[in-house]
Design an enzyme around this catalytic site. Sequence first.
Site, PDB file in Angstrom:
ATOM      1  N   ASN A   6      18.972  23.063 -35.660  1.00 18.33           N
ATOM      2  CA  ASN A   6      19.613  22.826 -34.369  1.00 18.33           C
ATOM      3  C   ASN A   6      20.031  24.181 -33.803  1.00 18.33           C
ATOM      4  OD1 ASN A   6      21.137  22.052 -32.186  1.00 18.33           O
ATOM      5  ND2 ASN A   6      22.807  21.140 -33.380  1.00 18.33           N
TER       6      ASN A   6
ATOM      7  N   LYS B  52      21.094  24.883 -30.891  1.00 16.79           N
ATOM      8  CA  LYS B  52      22.159  24.809 -29.875  1.00 16.79           C
ATOM      9  C   LYS B  52      21.789  25.679 -28.677  1.00 16.79           C
ATOM     10  CE  LYS B  52      25.267  23.722 -33.599  1.00 16.79           C
ATOM     11  NZ  LYS B  52      26.582  23.757 -34.186  1.00 16.79           N
TER      12      LYS B  52
ATOM     13  N   HIS C 265      26.179  14.390 -31.089  1.00 17.96           N
ATOM     14  CA  HIS C 265      26.664  15.582 -31.798  1.00 17.96           C
ATOM     15  C   HIS C 265      28.137  15.796 -31.449  1.00 17.96           C
ATOM     16  CE1 HIS C 265      27.202  19.714 -33.075  1.00 17.96           C
ATOM     17  NE2 HIS C 265      26.118  19.563 -33.819  1.00 17.96           N
TER      18      HIS C 265
ATOM     19  N   GLU D 207      29.711  18.325 -30.736  1.00 15.40           N
ATOM     20  CA  GLU D 207      29.932  19.222 -29.587  1.00 15.40           C
ATOM     21  C   GLU D 207      29.738  18.469 -28.272  1.00 15.40           C
ATOM     22  OE1 GLU D 207      27.292  22.334 -30.925  1.00 15.40           O
ATOM     23  OE2 GLU D 207      28.690  22.764 -32.546  1.00 15.40           O
TER      24      GLU D 207
ATOM     25  N   GLU E  88      28.188  14.666 -40.294  1.00 17.39           N
ATOM     26  CA  GLU E  88      28.634  16.016 -39.978  1.00 17.39           C
ATOM     27  C   GLU E  88      30.148  16.054 -39.792  1.00 17.39           C
ATOM     28  OE1 GLU E  88      25.234  18.581 -38.303  1.00 17.39           O
ATOM     29  OE2 GLU E  88      26.280  17.689 -36.624  1.00 17.39           O
TER      30      GLU E  88
ATOM     31  N   GLY F 114      30.024  25.015 -38.046  1.00 19.61           N
ATOM     32  CA  GLY F 114      30.178  26.381 -37.547  1.00 19.61           C
ATOM     33  C   GLY F 114      31.379  27.123 -38.110  1.00 19.61           C
TER      34      GLY F 114
ATOM     35  N   SER G  78      27.807  23.841 -41.817  1.00 21.15           N
ATOM     36  CA  SER G  78      27.784  25.083 -42.601  1.00 21.15           C
ATOM     37  C   SER G  78      26.830  25.038 -43.785  1.00 21.15           C
ATOM     38  CB  SER G  78      29.199  25.455 -43.049  1.00 21.15           C
ATOM     39  OG  SER G  78      30.010  25.700 -41.910  1.00 21.15           O
TER      40      SER G  78
HETATM   41  P1  PGA Z   1      26.396  24.650 -38.527  1.00 19.56           P
HETATM   42  O1  PGA Z   1      26.089  23.520 -37.430  1.00 19.56           O
HETATM   43  O2  PGA Z   1      25.269  24.611 -39.547  1.00 19.56           O
HETATM   44  O3  PGA Z   1      26.406  25.948 -37.752  1.00 19.56           O
HETATM   45  O4  PGA Z   1      27.708  24.331 -39.139  1.00 19.56           O
HETATM   46  C1  PGA Z   1      25.611  22.257 -37.822  1.00 19.56           C
HETATM   47  C2  PGA Z   1      25.446  21.367 -36.609  1.00 19.56           C
HETATM   48  O5  PGA Z   1      26.207  21.514 -35.640  1.00 19.56           O
HETATM   49  O6  PGA Z   1      24.567  20.515 -36.586  1.00 19.56           O
END
Ligand code: PGA
Length: 257
Positions: free
Chosen positions: A11, A13, A97, A99, A171, A177, A217
């Site tokens: 992903n 983003k 997601h 976000e 998640e 992140g 992460s």
């Molecule tokens: P990350 O993001 O691996 O940077 O923690 C995962 C995601 O948002 O799907």
Amino acid sequence: MNLRHPFVVANWKMHKTRAEALSFVHEFKQALPAPPALEIAIAPSFPLLESVAQALEGSRIKLVAQNMHFAKEGAFTGEVSPNLLYELGVTYVILGHSERRGHFRETDGLINQKIHAAFEFDLVPILCVGETLEERQRGQKETERVLERQLSSDLKDLIPSSVDSLVIAYEPVWAIGTGVHASPADAEAGAAFIRRSIARWFNEITASSVRILYGGSVKPDNAPELLALPNIDGALVGGASLDPKAFAEIAQAVPNR
Ligand code: PGA
């Protein structure tokens, strides 16, 4: 029971220019992990879908969109419709997601509409669910209540044969992140709870067919322990998926089941 093919998704983003995306694909293709049973997909931002699709031609890497609207067309300035994504060669679409839920106030009702639309336009949803840090700190029961609330609304009125093909990403919001991943025990508990809930609402066959990814992460060093968990069928990777070598290492860590 369907065999659950392991699956890793990058992903990206809102990262990468066109040149960076194309150089990633070039490098990653060379480092592509061996087991053909492993499914691999990349989610670039909308304007890059077409060029990445072309760069992926002839490879087994699939294309993912990071979001979509539920309508086929209409007066929705700035939105992207599912049929356009399908036309571009997109196979999967990330929906719900954290976000999107957090920054853009997407509700479970909206996510449910999007999931129905994805199926209608032959796209497979990768539905993201997970608890915030505050919810996690109130204990495992509260985490389960959150997952149950999200999933029961997001999957409302779906038929078992749709849910069979669905991908769910567990998640935990606090792990996204932050560099702090869920412990293997917590990741497995979350995924197992999701599978049990699917069994309760749909049936056992559907529950054993649906693929559940872990996200938050995931890095080359923690991927082996997270990807070996019995209820985890792969990973949704953000930060570490921006580097072709790191993403290839994560894909390599998926056990051959
Ligand atoms: P990350 O993001 O691996 O940077 O923690 C995962 C995601 O948002 O799907």
